[in-house]
Design a protein around this motif. Sequence first.
Motif, PDB file in Angstrom:
ATOM      1  N   GLU A 208      11.250 -47.260 -18.358  1.00 13.70           N
ATOM      2  CA  GLU A 208      12.421 -46.966 -17.540  1.00 13.70           C
ATOM      3  C   GLU A 208      13.162 -48.252 -17.163  1.00 13.70           C
ATOM      4  O   GLU A 208      14.397 -48.299 -17.155  1.00 13.70           O
ATOM      5  CB  GLU A 208      12.010 -46.212 -16.262  1.00 13.70           C
ATOM      6  N   GLU A 209      12.400 -49.311 -16.878  1.00  8.63           N
ATOM      7  CA  GLU A 209      13.017 -50.587 -16.551  1.00  8.63           C
ATOM      8  C   GLU A 209      13.710 -51.205 -17.766  1.00  8.63           C
ATOM      9  O   GLU A 209      14.761 -51.830 -17.642  1.00  8.63           O
ATOM     10  CB  GLU A 209      11.970 -51.561 -15.994  1.00  8.63           C
ATOM     11  N   LEU A 210      13.109 -51.020 -18.938  1.00 11.36           N
ATOM     12  CA  LEU A 210      13.763 -51.506 -20.155  1.00 11.36           C
ATOM     13  C   LEU A 210      15.129 -50.853 -20.321  1.00 11.36           C
ATOM     14  O   LEU A 210      16.141 -51.535 -20.531  1.00 11.36           O
ATOM     15  CB  LEU A 210      12.907 -51.209 -21.392  1.00 11.36           C
ATOM     16  N   VAL A 211      15.154 -49.545 -20.230  1.00  9.28           N
ATOM     17  CA  VAL A 211      16.408 -48.805 -20.403  1.00  9.28           C
ATOM     18  C   VAL A 211      17.428 -49.224 -19.355  1.00  9.28           C
ATOM     19  O   VAL A 211      18.602 -49.482 -19.668  1.00  9.28           O
ATOM     20  CB  VAL A 211      16.135 -47.290 -20.342  1.00  9.28           C
ATOM     21  N   ALA A 212      16.999 -49.334 -18.112  1.00 12.50           N
ATOM     22  CA  ALA A 212      17.910 -49.729 -17.035  1.00 12.50           C
ATOM     23  C   ALA A 212      18.455 -51.138 -17.260  1.00 12.50           C
ATOM     24  O   ALA A 212      19.644 -51.406 -17.034  1.00 12.50           O
ATOM     25  CB  ALA A 212      17.202 -49.645 -15.687  1.00 12.50           C
ATOM     26  N   GLY A 213      17.589 -52.037 -17.712  1.00 14.88           N
ATOM     27  CA  GLY A 213      18.012 -53.413 -17.958  1.00 14.88           C
ATOM     28  C   GLY A 213      19.007 -53.521 -19.093  1.00 14.88           C
ATOM     29  O   GLY A 213      20.003 -54.253 -18.990  1.00 14.88           O
ATOM     30  N   VAL A 214      18.768 -52.784 -20.182  1.00  8.78           N
ATOM     31  CA  VAL A 214      19.694 -52.803 -21.324  1.00  8.78           C
ATOM     32  C   VAL A 214      21.038 -52.214 -20.917  1.00  8.78           C
ATOM     33  O   VAL A 214      22.098 -52.750 -21.261  1.00  8.78           O
ATOM     34  CB  VAL A 214      19.090 -52.045 -22.526  1.00  8.78           C
ATOM     35  N   LYS A 215      21.011 -51.108 -20.174  1.00  8.81           N
ATOM     36  CA  LYS A 215      22.263 -50.504 -19.701  1.00  8.81           C
ATOM     37  C   LYS A 215      23.046 -51.474 -18.815  1.00  8.81           C
ATOM     38  O   LYS A 215      24.272 -51.610 -18.945  1.00  8.81           O
ATOM     39  CB  LYS A 215      21.966 -49.227 -18.922  1.00  8.81           C
ATOM     40  N   ALA A 216      22.340 -52.146 -17.911  1.00 11.95           N
ATOM     41  CA  ALA A 216      23.001 -53.076 -16.990  1.00 11.95           C
ATOM     42  C   ALA A 216      23.607 -54.253 -17.757  1.00 11.95           C
ATOM     43  O   ALA A 216      24.715 -54.704 -17.442  1.00 11.95           O
ATOM     44  CB  ALA A 216      22.011 -53.578 -15.947  1.00 11.95           C
ATOM     45  N   TYR A 217      22.890 -54.736 -18.755  1.00 16.59           N
ATOM     46  CA  TYR A 217      23.406 -55.862 -19.538  1.00 16.59           C
ATOM     47  C   TYR A 217      24.654 -55.447 -20.317  1.00 16.59           C
ATOM     48  O   TYR A 217      25.663 -56.161 -20.348  1.00 16.59           O
ATOM     49  CB  TYR A 217      22.332 -56.386 -20.498  1.00 16.59           C
ATOM     50  N   ALA A 218      24.586 -54.263 -20.934  1.00 15.14           N
ATOM     51  CA  ALA A 218      25.732 -53.756 -21.695  1.00 15.14           C
ATOM     52  C   ALA A 218      26.947 -53.571 -20.803  1.00 15.14           C
ATOM     53  O   ALA A 218      28.083 -53.889 -21.196  1.00 15.14           O
ATOM     54  CB  ALA A 218      25.357 -52.438 -22.366  1.00 15.14           C
ATOM     55  N   LYS A 245      18.708 -43.355 -25.229  1.00 12.37           N
ATOM     56  CA  LYS A 245      18.477 -43.782 -23.847  1.00 12.37           C
ATOM     57  C   LYS A 245      19.406 -44.918 -23.419  1.00 12.37           C
ATOM     58  O   LYS A 245      19.785 -45.017 -22.257  1.00 12.37           O
ATOM     59  CB  LYS A 245      17.019 -44.238 -23.681  1.00 12.37           C
ATOM     60  N   ALA A 246      19.754 -45.826 -24.369  1.00  8.43           N
ATOM     61  CA  ALA A 246      20.632 -46.954 -24.057  1.00  8.43           C
ATOM     62  C   ALA A 246      21.175 -47.519 -25.360  1.00  8.43           C
ATOM     63  O   ALA A 246      20.553 -47.387 -26.414  1.00  8.43           O
ATOM     64  CB  ALA A 246      19.885 -48.044 -23.280  1.00  8.43           C
ATOM     65  N   ALA A 247      22.345 -48.154 -25.270  1.00  8.48           N
ATOM     66  CA  ALA A 247      22.942 -48.774 -26.454  1.00  8.48           C
ATOM     67  C   ALA A 247      23.851 -49.906 -26.008  1.00  8.48           C
ATOM     68  O   ALA A 247      24.499 -49.818 -24.963  1.00  8.48           O
ATOM     69  CB  ALA A 247      23.746 -47.752 -27.260  1.00  8.48           C
ATOM     70  N   LYS A 248      23.883 -50.965 -26.798  1.00  4.74           N
ATOM     71  CA  LYS A 248      24.746 -52.110 -26.495  1.00  4.74           C
ATOM     72  C   LYS A 248      25.142 -52.808 -27.787  1.00  4.74           C
ATOM     73  O   LYS A 248      24.469 -52.692 -28.813  1.00  4.74           O
ATOM     74  CB  LYS A 248      24.053 -53.118 -25.563  1.00  4.74           C
ATOM     75  N   GLY A 249      26.251 -53.567 -27.738  1.00  7.12           N
ATOM     76  CA  GLY A 249      26.614 -54.446 -28.828  1.00  7.12           C
ATOM     77  C   GLY A 249      25.833 -55.744 -28.731  1.00  7.12           C
ATOM     78  O   GLY A 249      25.411 -56.153 -27.645  1.00  7.12           O
TER      79      GLY A 249
END
Length: 299
Positions: A208-218, A245-249
């Motif tokens: 859950e923290e991984l997903v939250a961190g990736v979302k916040a960074y994106a 769950k999350a996606a970023k460039g």
Amino acid sequence: MALKCTIPGKTFLVGEYLALHGGPTLFVLSKPCFEVTETKGSGSLGSIHPDSPAGKFIADHSEYFKSIDLKFEDPYLVGGFGASTAQFLGAYAIWMHRESHLVGMEAQFDFKHLLSVYQKYAWNGEGTPPSGTDLIAQMKGSLTFFEKRKGLLSVSGWPFEDLEFYLIHTGNKVATHEHLKTLKEFDSSVLEKAAYRVQESFASVNPEELVAGVKAYAQELQDLGFTCEPTLKLLAGLRALPGVKAAKGCGALGADVLFVVTEKNQSEIIEKHCQSVNVKVIASHRTISAGLHLSEKES
């Protein structure tokens, strides 16, 4: 004997732009791998451009390289994934393998020495200098955490049993060295907080923290204007898929590669969607690679 260097492809999972301030970064290193092969010859660089960092390093060490030929093989053929740093790391490793007595054996394993040598050839003094962190990641392999400012370096596997990730090539491209020439100063504090959150998620194996961190960074990349419009559209489509769950460039303006975290067993959904928008899955949690490897074989 021929000397071959195998170097994995690299992708920022988090840490692009933040790396320019020496902050925490996380790379995934993946197959297929680049190869730099040395054979006896007359100084041919093959496809390595003489004005590239590798080409300039070779020119400065011409006494050694004048009697060999180099061949560079890029399995991606789409740009990105660290082709330029792979060329440099391959040339550096080949030279160090033969000439390490000139600088001391310990220098082979000193990332500070490697970074200082790289920056000499990779930056002409214009704009923001490259961080060189991707070079260290390609040397170490797997999932590499590196924080240049604090001198912290560690390597991990993918610890999240219920999550998968995919790297998607968009077909778009931003030349990083050109982008850095015009990059203005920026506040990286929010990026840093999100990156530490991702790093901690690995230590605690907390998906859950991984997903939250990736979302916040994106989100902060977008707020800073560091995500190009084509990538924003692609990310919106991916985030709407079931199981994502999350996606970023990733990288300069998030242009050429997307990092997508999903629930387990989502490969068919991801592949089908990618085909529909004309992009391609090029690596995943299944293709994590070891770092720089040197081997000798008969010519």
